[in-house]
Scaffold this motif. Sequence first.
Motif, mmCIF file in Angstrom:
data_model
loop_
_atom_site.group_PDB
_atom_site.id
_atom_site.type_symbol
_atom_site.label_atom_id
_atom_site.label_comp_id
_atom_site.label_asym_id
_atom_site.label_seq_id
_atom_site.Cartn_x
_atom_site.Cartn_y
_atom_site.Cartn_z
ATOM 1 N N GLU A 240 0.971 -1.218 -0.017
ATOM 2 C CA GLU A 240 0.158 0.004 -0.211
ATOM 3 C C GLU A 240 0.979 1.174 -0.162
ATOM 4 N N ILE A 241 1.961 1.208 0.587
ATOM 5 C CA ILE A 241 2.966 2.341 0.517
ATOM 6 C C ILE A 241 3.254 2.990 -0.867
ATOM 7 N N VAL A 242 3.192 1.974 -1.774
ATOM 8 C CA VAL A 242 3.892 2.479 -3.074
ATOM 9 C C VAL A 242 2.652 2.773 -4.059
ATOM 10 N N ASP A 243 2.776 3.683 -4.773
ATOM 11 C CA ASP A 243 1.677 4.374 -5.535
ATOM 12 C C ASP A 243 1.918 3.348 -6.952
ATOM 13 N N TRP A 244 0.753 2.321 -7.220
ATOM 14 C CA TRP A 244 1.139 1.676 -8.004
ATOM 15 C C TRP A 244 0.454 1.814 -9.720
ATOM 16 N N LYS A 245 0.162 3.251 -9.863
ATOM 17 C CA LYS A 245 -0.145 3.470 -11.158
ATOM 18 C C LYS A 245 0.613 3.393 -12.500
ATOM 19 N N ASN A 246 1.997 3.316 -12.045
ATOM 20 C CA ASN A 246 2.823 3.546 -13.102
ATOM 21 C C ASN A 246 4.135 2.264 -12.986
ATOM 22 N N TRP A 247 3.800 1.270 -12.235
ATOM 23 C CA TRP A 247 4.721 0.271 -12.225
ATOM 24 C C TRP A 247 4.457 -0.983 -12.900
ATOM 25 N N GLU A 248 5.508 -1.581 -13.269
ATOM 26 C CA GLU A 248 5.440 -2.955 -13.943
ATOM 27 C C GLU A 248 6.479 -3.790 -13.165
ATOM 28 N N CYS A 249 5.934 -4.887 -12.541
ATOM 29 C CA CYS A 249 6.927 -5.752 -11.638
ATOM 30 C C CYS A 249 6.952 -7.402 -12.096
ATOM 31 N N ARG A 250 8.167 -7.825 -12.080
ATOM 32 C CA ARG A 250 8.178 -9.293 -12.296
ATOM 33 C C ARG A 250 9.069 -9.948 -11.127
ATOM 34 N N ILE A 251 8.415 -10.901 -10.587
ATOM 35 C CA ILE A 251 9.111 -11.443 -9.266
ATOM 36 C C ILE A 251 9.424 -12.996 -9.588
ATOM 37 N N ARG A 252 10.742 -13.211 -9.289
ATOM 38 C CA ARG A 252 11.069 -14.786 -9.696
ATOM 39 C C ARG A 252 11.764 -15.131 -8.606
ATOM 40 N N LYS A 253 12.137 -16.384 -8.402
ATOM 41 C CA LYS A 253 12.898 -17.349 -7.304
ATOM 42 C C LYS A 253 14.090 -17.881 -8.048
ATOM 43 N N LYS A 254 15.158 -17.461 -7.527
ATOM 44 C CA LYS A 254 16.399 -18.283 -7.664
ATOM 45 C C LYS A 254 16.976 -18.730 -6.423
ATOM 46 N N ASP A 255 18.027 -18.467 -6.066
ATOM 47 C CA ASP A 255 18.504 -18.756 -4.592
ATOM 48 C C ASP A 255 17.902 -17.777 -3.735
ATOM 49 N N LYS A 256 17.671 -16.555 -3.995
ATOM 50 C CA LYS A 256 16.655 -15.572 -3.084
ATOM 51 C C LYS A 256 15.558 -14.988 -4.126
ATOM 52 N N LEU A 257 14.673 -14.336 -3.518
ATOM 53 C CA LEU A 257 13.639 -13.736 -4.411
ATOM 54 C C LEU A 257 14.119 -12.646 -5.144
ATOM 55 N N GLU A 258 13.818 -12.304 -6.346
ATOM 56 C CA GLU A 258 14.378 -11.285 -6.715
ATOM 57 C C GLU A 258 13.024 -10.368 -7.635
ATOM 58 N N MET A 259 13.007 -9.017 -7.412
ATOM 59 C CA MET A 259 12.119 -8.323 -8.073
ATOM 60 C C MET A 259 12.692 -7.378 -9.058
ATOM 61 N N HIS A 260 12.166 -7.616 -10.327
ATOM 62 C CA HIS A 260 12.691 -6.867 -11.451
ATOM 63 C C HIS A 260 11.556 -5.755 -11.548
ATOM 64 N N TYR A 261 11.754 -4.297 -11.649
ATOM 65 C CA TYR A 261 10.667 -3.343 -11.787
ATOM 66 C C TYR A 261 11.264 -2.428 -12.791
ATOM 67 N N ILE A 262 10.076 -1.771 -13.244
ATOM 68 C CA ILE A 262 10.194 -0.503 -14.271
ATOM 69 C C ILE A 262 9.329 0.437 -13.928
ATOM 70 N N SER A 263 9.434 1.706 -14.047
ATOM 71 C CA SER A 263 8.310 2.673 -14.260
ATOM 72 C C SER A 263 7.976 2.702 -15.590
ATOM 73 N N ILE A 264 6.386 2.577 -15.742
ATOM 74 C CA ILE A 264 6.084 2.674 -16.955
ATOM 75 C C ILE A 264 5.479 4.253 -17.429
ATOM 76 N N SER A 265 5.944 5.087 -16.458
ATOM 77 C CA SER A 265 5.324 6.169 -16.457
ATOM 78 C C SER A 265 6.439 7.472 -17.312
ATOM 79 N N GLY A 266 7.433 6.845 -17.553
ATOM 80 C CA GLY A 266 8.359 7.807 -18.520
ATOM 81 C C GLY A 266 9.548 7.975 -17.619
#
Length: 139
Positions: free
Chosen positions: A73-99
């Motif tokens: 809830e702390i994050v404003d999600w209007k402009n975000w795209e996230c991808r979560i994957r698990k290898k040895d640790k959890l990883e979140m790859h994220y990018i702002s799609i707002s420019g």
Amino acid sequence: MDNSPEFLNMCMKAEEIQKTWEPRDSDFYIAMKKSRRLRPVKISILNDWETRNHIIEHRDLFIWIPRLDQLQEIVDWKNWECRIRKKDKLEMHYISISGKQNSGIVTGKSMEQLWIAFVMKEKYEKVWDSKKEEWISAS
């Protein structure tokens, strides 16, 4: 919920997140000793008006342990795209799609550690240094 000493320490030292806490029913918290040491730890659940008022009056003696939904809830999600994957640790790859140029990767041993790392990096430009056990500037 992650109740590992590492996650609890991350929460305790995330002063920026602690300052935003508005205590409400169902919140998890730790009552600290004046020394602000974490051991032994008893995580409690806020469930009454009297305790809530006591926490508000003595904020420096309590640490909020945000749930996963509260971290999200702390994050404003209007402009975000996230991808979560698990290898040895959890990883979140994220990018702002707002420019904006916000993008990156955060890691954690649990979903809670992953999300607190994301919040601290994106909102406060800090990353967790596990050797020093503190949040440091990402720049």
